[in-house]
Scaffold this active site. Structure first.
Site, PDB file in Angstrom:
ATOM      1  N   TRP A  77      15.297  23.753  21.395  1.00  0.00           N
ATOM      2  CA  TRP A  77      13.829  23.308  22.155  1.00  0.00           C
ATOM      3  C   TRP A  77      13.791  23.734  23.824  1.00  0.00           C
ATOM      4  CZ3 TRP A  77      14.730  18.284  25.588  1.00  0.00           C
ATOM      5  CH2 TRP A  77      13.830  17.622  25.996  1.00  0.00           C
TER       6      TRP A  77
ATOM      7  N   ASP B 129      20.976  15.513  20.110  1.00  0.00           N
ATOM      8  CA  ASP B 129      19.766  15.065  20.401  1.00  0.00           C
ATOM      9  C   ASP B 129      19.577  15.053  19.282  1.00  0.00           C
ATOM     10  OD1 ASP B 129      17.731  14.861  21.972  1.00  0.00           O
ATOM     11  OD2 ASP B 129      17.048  16.858  22.291  1.00  0.00           O
TER      12      ASP B 129
ATOM     13  N   LYS C  50       8.525   9.984  19.928  1.00  0.00           N
ATOM     14  CA  LYS C  50       7.844  10.036  17.955  1.00  0.00           C
ATOM     15  C   LYS C  50       8.261   9.268  17.369  1.00  0.00           C
ATOM     16  CE  LYS C  50       7.439  14.270  19.644  1.00  0.00           C
ATOM     17  NZ  LYS C  50       8.583  14.061  20.797  1.00  0.00           N
TER      18      LYS C  50
END
Length: 410
Positions: free
Chosen positions: A138, A219, A255
């Site tokens: 990311w 993460d 999400k």
């Protein structure tokens, strides 16, 4: 001496994803497709407010005791406790022994920042402050760690030859890194590749990390989104806790709860003793106080209701499965179109082998740009697409456009 006018401040480039979204919105082409942004869309390309979120919202609105007072510095306790059980497991030894430190954060980004800031201040660095990040990762990870004085360095992860995991390169870096190095690991649905280690590979990764006294910085932005099963997607994290791997976990509900704009997340640090946990939480409180004072209440209250009510939790599981299954169906249909109907050159099995919101198509930057310029299909230069941007109305157009680009017919 003259007053400061900021004339020498360099102009920063726009964020690549938000720039892509702006270009898509400005495009008037009727068949335009946005495969850049990491946000779920339904089959009509609309944002989807989860039914369970609507239900929880009504419960909050009808609560006569609801107020707008400050939350504690470390967040809503019922939310943090529920979030810890969700990612670590309700029967986690870390929770049972009082070793899990959980703090509400400004979504996953805030969890990454707070975790990075804590490590920058208190980790026993035997060398320059560095963190190993997967190549690729990311994009925001690089900025987050640089901003707190930790230098990102790459470890091999994605193998363009196989459009899969470079496991040997990954393990080799773990083995050769200085003892006590920090490695950032994507818990599931790796962003941007969609390529995850198998369970056996995770076991090997944990074994090497323990042997080398490394630190695991997890993460987890897509729990439930990868497979449609919250427990399945937390397997790696829970295994690492079980094996006593030194670690922390960044957690996001953007999400899997569709709460992108509410910025709801958590940071969980797992020290070896309760005494260490108490010390860690005291310092996290100090750091959080100086940055945001108190996290926002609305998203935390919504998620807390869902995590702590069995009926709502079951509803949420159904909603997550709805999203995950739609994305999986798009993977299957895209694979079918490319391989059975269009006979597109190359192997496309990676489309169905990868998991989660994103897929690395394997096309190069010039081919990605051709999709944008010729077909008004917006994606990042590295060929990453958001599977959630595909639907029954646009998937054939995308597949046919991709086929032409791969064949060099543009």
């Amino acid at each position: 001496m003259s007053a400061e006018t900021w004339q020498d401040v360099p102009l920063a480039p726009p964020d690549s994803i938000f720039k892509l979204t702006a270009a898509y919105k400005a495009d008037t082409f009727p068949q335009k497709v946005n495969l850049g942004v990491g946000a779920y869309r339904d089959d009509d390309n609309k944002p989807w407010v989860l039914p369970v979120i609507k239900k929880a919202t009504q419960i909050l609105l009808n609560d006569p005791n609801l107020d707008h007072e400050y939350l504690p510095i470390t967040g809503l306790p019922e939310f943090s406790a529920g979030a810890a059980k969700l990612i670590l497991g309700a029967d986690s030894p870390a929770i049972a022994e009082g070793r899990a430190v959980s703090v509400q954060t400004i979504s996953g980004t805030g969890a990454n920042h707070l975790g990075a800031l804590f490590l920058s201040r208190f980790y026993h660095w035997d060398a320059p402050k560095q963190i190993y990040l997967s190549n690729p990762t990311w994009a925001n990870h690089h900025a987050i760690f640089k901003n707190v004085g930790i230098q990102p360095i790459d470890y091999p992860y994605y193998d363009p030859a196989t459009i899969g995991l470079d496991f040997d390169g990954f393990i080799g870096t773990l083995q050769n890194a200085a003892p006590g190095s920090v490695f950032l690991l994507h818990a599931c649905a790796h962003n941007p590749t969609g390529v995850d280690p198998t369970r056996d590979q995770w076991k090997h990764i944990a074994e090497v990390i323990v042997a080398k006294n490394h630190y695991a910085f997890f993460d987890c932005a897509y729990q439930g989104f990868a497979s449609g099963d919250l427990n399945n997607d937390a397997w790696a994290v829970r295994y690492f806790v079980e094996k006593g791997v030194p670690m922390l976990v960044c957690q996001s509900f953007a999400k899997n709860a569709g709460l992108y704009g509410e910025r709801i997340g958590a940071l969980h640090i797992v020290p070896p003793t309760k005494d260490a946990a108490d010390r860690v939480k005291s310092q996290l409180s100090v750091l959080q106080r100086s940055e945001i004072s108190n996290p926002p209440a609305y998203g935390a209250r919504l998620v807390s209701l869902i995590l702590n009510d069995s009926a709502l939790f079951n509803d949420w599981n159904r909603d997550i499965k709805t999203m995950a299954e739609r994305i999986i169906s798009m993977r299957n249909e895209l694979y079918r179109l490319l391989t059975e109907e269009l006979k597109t050159p190359g192997s496309w099995v990676h489309i169905i082998n990868q998991i989660g919101m994103f897929s690395f198509t394997g096309i190069n930057p010039s081919q990605s740009q051709a999709l944008i310029d010729t077909f008004h299909i917006y994606l990042t230069a590295n060929g990453r697409i958001s599977m959630a941007g595909l639907n029954s109305h646009n998937i054939r157009y995308f597949a046919e456009s991709l086929d032409k680009v791969v064949r060099g017919q543009v």
